[in-house]
Scaffold this motif. Structure first.
Motif, PDB file in Angstrom:
ATOM      1  N   ILE A   1       0.866  -1.172   0.000  1.00  0.00           N
ATOM      2  CA  ILE A   1       0.000   0.000   0.000  1.00  0.00           C
ATOM      3  C   ILE A   1       0.902   1.221   0.000  1.00  0.00           C
ATOM      4  O   ILE A   1       1.785   1.358   0.848  1.00  0.00           O
ATOM      5  N   SER A   2       0.685   2.096  -0.929  1.00  0.00           N
ATOM      6  CA  SER A   2       1.500   3.286  -1.096  1.00  0.00           C
ATOM      7  C   SER A   2       1.485   4.168   0.152  1.00  0.00           C
ATOM      8  O   SER A   2       0.444   4.360   0.781  1.00  0.00           O
ATOM      9  N   TYR A   3       2.647   4.704   0.464  1.00  0.00           N
ATOM     10  CA  TYR A   3       2.770   5.679   1.553  1.00  0.00           C
ATOM     11  C   TYR A   3       1.797   6.832   1.338  1.00  0.00           C
ATOM     12  O   TYR A   3       1.229   7.368   2.286  1.00  0.00           O
ATOM     13  N   GLU A   4       1.584   7.193   0.090  1.00  0.00           N
ATOM     14  CA  GLU A   4       0.717   8.323  -0.238  1.00  0.00           C
ATOM     15  C   GLU A   4      -0.707   8.088   0.284  1.00  0.00           C
ATOM     16  O   GLU A   4      -1.341   9.010   0.791  1.00  0.00           O
ATOM     17  N   TYR A   5      -1.208   6.865   0.182  1.00  0.00           N
ATOM     18  CA  TYR A   5      -2.554   6.576   0.699  1.00  0.00           C
ATOM     19  C   TYR A   5      -2.613   6.761   2.209  1.00  0.00           C
ATOM     20  O   TYR A   5      -3.585   7.292   2.741  1.00  0.00           O
ATOM     21  N   TYR A   6      -1.575   6.315   2.893  1.00  0.00           N
ATOM     22  CA  TYR A   6      -1.530   6.496   4.342  1.00  0.00           C
ATOM     23  C   TYR A   6      -1.428   7.974   4.706  1.00  0.00           C
ATOM     24  O   TYR A   6      -2.059   8.437   5.656  1.00  0.00           O
ATOM     25  N   ARG A   7      -0.640   8.708   3.944  1.00  0.00           N
ATOM     26  CA  ARG A   7      -0.477  10.142   4.200  1.00  0.00           C
ATOM     27  C   ARG A   7      -1.813  10.859   4.009  1.00  0.00           C
ATOM     28  O   ARG A   7      -2.201  11.696   4.826  1.00  0.00           O
TER      29      ARG A   7
ATOM     30  N   ILE B   1      -4.856  18.737  -3.541  1.00  0.00           N
ATOM     31  CA  ILE B   1      -5.377  17.791  -4.523  1.00  0.00           C
ATOM     32  C   ILE B   1      -6.884  17.977  -4.625  1.00  0.00           C
ATOM     33  O   ILE B   1      -7.503  18.556  -3.727  1.00  0.00           O
ATOM     34  N   ALA B   2      -7.460  17.505  -5.703  1.00  0.00           N
ATOM     35  CA  ALA B   2      -8.907  17.614  -5.887  1.00  0.00           C
ATOM     36  C   ALA B   2      -9.624  16.690  -4.912  1.00  0.00           C
ATOM     37  O   ALA B   2      -9.149  15.587  -4.607  1.00  0.00           O
ATOM     38  N   GLN B   3     -10.775  17.132  -4.429  1.00  0.00           N
ATOM     39  CA  GLN B   3     -11.525  16.342  -3.462  1.00  0.00           C
ATOM     40  C   GLN B   3     -11.935  14.982  -4.015  1.00  0.00           C
ATOM     41  O   GLN B   3     -11.830  13.984  -3.293  1.00  0.00           O
ATOM     42  N   PRO B   4     -12.340  14.857  -5.289  1.00  0.00           N
ATOM     43  CA  PRO B   4     -12.669  13.516  -5.797  1.00  0.00           C
ATOM     44  C   PRO B   4     -11.454  12.576  -5.795  1.00  0.00           C
ATOM     45  O   PRO B   4     -11.592  11.392  -5.500  1.00  0.00           O
ATOM     46  N   ALA B   5     -10.280  13.105  -6.089  1.00  0.00           N
ATOM     47  CA  ALA B   5      -9.067  12.276  -6.057  1.00  0.00           C
ATOM     48  C   ALA B   5      -8.759  11.826  -4.633  1.00  0.00           C
ATOM     49  O   ALA B   5      -8.333  10.682  -4.407  1.00  0.00           O
ATOM     50  N   LEU B   6      -8.985  12.707  -3.676  1.00  0.00           N
ATOM     51  CA  LEU B   6      -8.769  12.359  -2.274  1.00  0.00           C
ATOM     52  C   LEU B   6      -9.740  11.257  -1.857  1.00  0.00           C
ATOM     53  O   LEU B   6      -9.334  10.264  -1.251  1.00  0.00           O
ATOM     54  N   SER B   7     -11.004  11.410  -2.201  1.00  0.00           N
ATOM     55  CA  SER B   7     -12.005  10.394  -1.863  1.00  0.00           C
ATOM     56  C   SER B   7     -11.664   9.050  -2.489  1.00  0.00           C
ATOM     57  O   SER B   7     -11.800   8.003  -1.856  1.00  0.00           O
ATOM     58  N   GLN B   8     -11.199   9.092  -3.718  1.00  0.00           N
ATOM     59  CA  GLN B   8     -10.821   7.861  -4.409  1.00  0.00           C
ATOM     60  C   GLN B   8      -9.634   7.186  -3.716  1.00  0.00           C
ATOM     61  O   GLN B   8      -9.604   5.959  -3.562  1.00  0.00           O
ATOM     62  N   SER B   9      -8.681   7.967  -3.248  1.00  0.00           N
ATOM     63  CA  SER B   9      -7.528   7.410  -2.534  1.00  0.00           C
ATOM     64  C   SER B   9      -7.958   6.737  -1.237  1.00  0.00           C
ATOM     65  O   SER B   9      -7.458   5.666  -0.886  1.00  0.00           O
ATOM     66  N   ILE B  10      -8.888   7.363  -0.528  1.00  0.00           N
ATOM     67  CA  ILE B  10      -9.402   6.772   0.716  1.00  0.00           C
ATOM     68  C   ILE B  10     -10.111   5.459   0.412  1.00  0.00           C
ATOM     69  O   ILE B  10      -9.909   4.447   1.097  1.00  0.00           O
ATOM     70  N   ARG B  11     -10.919   5.436  -0.633  1.00  0.00           N
ATOM     71  CA  ARG B  11     -11.624   4.203  -1.014  1.00  0.00           C
ATOM     72  C   ARG B  11     -10.632   3.097  -1.389  1.00  0.00           C
ATOM     73  O   ARG B  11     -10.815   1.937  -1.025  1.00  0.00           O
ATOM     74  N   ARG B  12      -9.585   3.460  -2.123  1.00  0.00           N
ATOM     75  CA  ARG B  12      -8.573   2.463  -2.499  1.00  0.00           C
ATOM     76  C   ARG B  12      -7.881   1.898  -1.265  1.00  0.00           C
ATOM     77  O   ARG B  12      -7.635   0.695  -1.183  1.00  0.00           O
ATOM     78  N   LEU B  13      -7.546   2.769  -0.313  1.00  0.00           N
ATOM     79  CA  LEU B  13      -6.911   2.301   0.917  1.00  0.00           C
ATOM     80  C   LEU B  13      -7.850   1.352   1.656  1.00  0.00           C
ATOM     81  O   LEU B  13      -7.430   0.276   2.098  1.00  0.00           O
TER      82      LEU B  13
ATOM     83  N   ASN C   1     -10.207  -0.452   0.385  1.00  0.00           N
ATOM     84  CA  ASN C   1     -10.288  -1.696  -0.389  1.00  0.00           C
ATOM     85  C   ASN C   1      -9.051  -2.559  -0.179  1.00  0.00           C
ATOM     86  O   ASN C   1      -9.157  -3.780  -0.029  1.00  0.00           O
ATOM     87  N   GLU C   2      -7.884  -1.949  -0.182  1.00  0.00           N
ATOM     88  CA  GLU C   2      -6.635  -2.696   0.018  1.00  0.00           C
ATOM     89  C   GLU C   2      -6.572  -3.314   1.415  1.00  0.00           C
ATOM     90  O   GLU C   2      -6.108  -4.439   1.576  1.00  0.00           O
ATOM     91  N   LEU C   3      -7.011  -2.569   2.410  1.00  0.00           N
ATOM     92  CA  LEU C   3      -6.988  -3.073   3.783  1.00  0.00           C
ATOM     93  C   LEU C   3      -8.142  -4.037   4.064  1.00  0.00           C
ATOM     94  O   LEU C   3      -8.078  -4.827   4.995  1.00  0.00           O
TER      95      LEU C   3
END
Length: 88
Positions: free
Chosen positions: A3-9, A29-41, A43-45
């Motif tokens: 899991i990318s450090y960026e997702y944790y950050r 960063i754009a709010q949709p990109a932030l939301s997508q990163s949270i969802r990916r994290l 999903n990964e976890l």
């Protein structure tokens, strides 16, 4: 699993702000990109980290645990960057 450090950050910043819009602004960063990163994290976890209600987010128990564990790690990473720059 990597899991990318960026997702944790991003998660850490959202957890500290308690608001997606403010966190996105703070991270530039754009709010949709932030939301997508949270969802990916999440999903990964394999667990949700936030409860979402009425356009607001709240850390759930898993999110609180992750934030608690990230506090010393994020501090160590920040200190490492400083130490590396000082050694140059």
């Amino acid at each position: 699993m990597y899991i990318s450090y960026e997702y944790y950050r991003i998660f850490y910043h959202v957890a500290r702000c308690g608001n997606l819009t403010k966190a996105a602004e703070g991270l530039h960063i754009a709010q949709p990109a932030l939301s997508q990163s949270i969802r990916r994290l999440e999903n990964e976890l394999g667990v949700p980290l936030f409860d979402r209600k009425n356009h607001r987010i709240y850390l759930n128990e898993q999110g609180k645990l992750l934030e608690k564990r990230l506090i010393p790690l994020m501090g160590s990473i920040d200190n490492l960057k400083d130490e590396l720059w000082e050694s140059v």
